[in-house]
Design an enzyme around this catalytic site. Structure first.
Site: not given
Length: 339
Positions: A237-238, A204, A139, A235, A47, A230, A105
């Protein structure tokens, strides 16, 4: 610094289609062939990453094209090793072009005994001899201060504004830009100003990371076509939950404009089955086949703006000029009609 004959591009494996598109676009601007430097970026059986550059780069102005997206660690190591190879080959200057800057993040300590990984990555990049960074929609803007070298942070909002004025040209008066959280208000306000629309916020509250407990809409979205803005969609979800809450509060329909389509795990399935009419992302992260096949996901190109930014850096001219629609429209070659 003396100008060299031509800027030279080299790419890792993170987003080869974008690298090739940037090279093609630069060839158009230069009126001559600008290709990717011939190199191999491979892995040993265990690797470990191995880089070999087959062309002479002594005294050249080198630009490494590499998003540190999934797999983030492999792509980051490719970038660091390519930079080391170029410095040891006597390149005059090495600029890292990171359309997507991973680990962004983790830009502050949110609780005790946690790292600030964005600063660690900045230190690693500077330590390899990289002299400048070009990226898009960090970000958090303060990450630029983690570097002791120049950082040019491009914005997707001018590109999105051009797209919105084309896609929604018959109903600009009913648009409302929405920030999916309080932290993204500055980004959403910037786009709202460009398209002359009002702004709303979805507040939120999380019980724990990855789980949203409650959402509240700040602003009247009744009868509005809402555009959620954004910097990244992981994912989803939000994002999908925010779209549902906006419709529950009277919104006519919901679309989303997200710069970096991380699209991990169930993201594509969630977006496909959501109440959102469309999700627009850029190609800073190479879209998967699943993303390309989704009926309500659309990808807008960033190669034109990155190619022009690289040429501006090479020429020693302004990069911030690319923040304006008047400058950006011509380099998108009529893809979006001028106002």
């Amino acid at each position: 610094m003396p100008q060299h004959q031509e800027p030279k591009l080299i790419s890792g494996n993170a987003n080869m289609p974008l690298a090739q598109a940037i090279a093609r676009r630069m060839s158009m601007h230069r009126g001559m062939q600008v290709g990717l430097v011939d190199a191999r970026v491979e892995r040993f059986n265990d690797g470990e990453i191995f880089v070999e550059v087959f062309e002479n780069v002594r005294g050249e102005d080198m630009f490494i094209l590499q998003s540190t997206s999934n797999p983030a660690n492999d792509n980051l190591m490719e970038l660091l090793i390519m930079a080391d190879a170029l410095r040891r080959s006597s390149a005059a200057r090495v600029t890292a072009v990171l359309p997507y800057f991973g680990y962004a993040r983790q830009d502050r300590r949110t609780k005790a005994r946690t790292p600030i990984t964005a600063k660690l990555v900045a230190n690693m990049l500077v330590g390899t001899g990289i002299e400048r960074v070009l990226t898009m929609d960090l970000h958090a803007a303060q990450i630029q201060g983690f570097f002791d070298i120049p950082v040019d942070n491009l914005y997707a909002s001018p590109i999105f504004a051009l797209d919105i004025k084309t896609e929604f040209r018959d109903r600009m008066g009913e648009l409302m830009v929405v920030s999916p959280d309080v932290g993204g208000v500055a980004r959403a306000r910037e786009l709202a100003k460009r398209i002359n629309s009002p702004l709303a916020i979805v507040d939120k509250r999380r019980e724990k990371p990855g789980e949203v407990a409650e959402m509240t809409v700040i602003g009247d979205v009744t009868g509005k076509t809402c555009l959620i803005v954004d910097d990244m969609c992981d994912t989803a979800g939000t994002l999908c939950k925010a779209a549902e809450v906006l419709l529950e509060n009277g919104a006519k329909e919901v679309h989303s404009y997200i710069t970096h389509g991380v699209m991990s795990g169930p993201a594509v399935e969630r977006v496909t089955n959501s109440v959102m009419k469309s999700l627009v992302i850029t190609d800073t992260i190479a879209p998967t086949d699943e993303v390309k096949a989704a009926h309500n996901i659309r990808v807008v190109p960033t190669a034109p703006v990155f190619a022009q930014a690289i040429l501006n850096i090479w020429n020693g001219t302004s990069v911030s000029s690319l923040f304006e629609a008047e400058t950006l429209s011509p380099i998108y070659d009529g893809m979006y009609a001028a106002e």
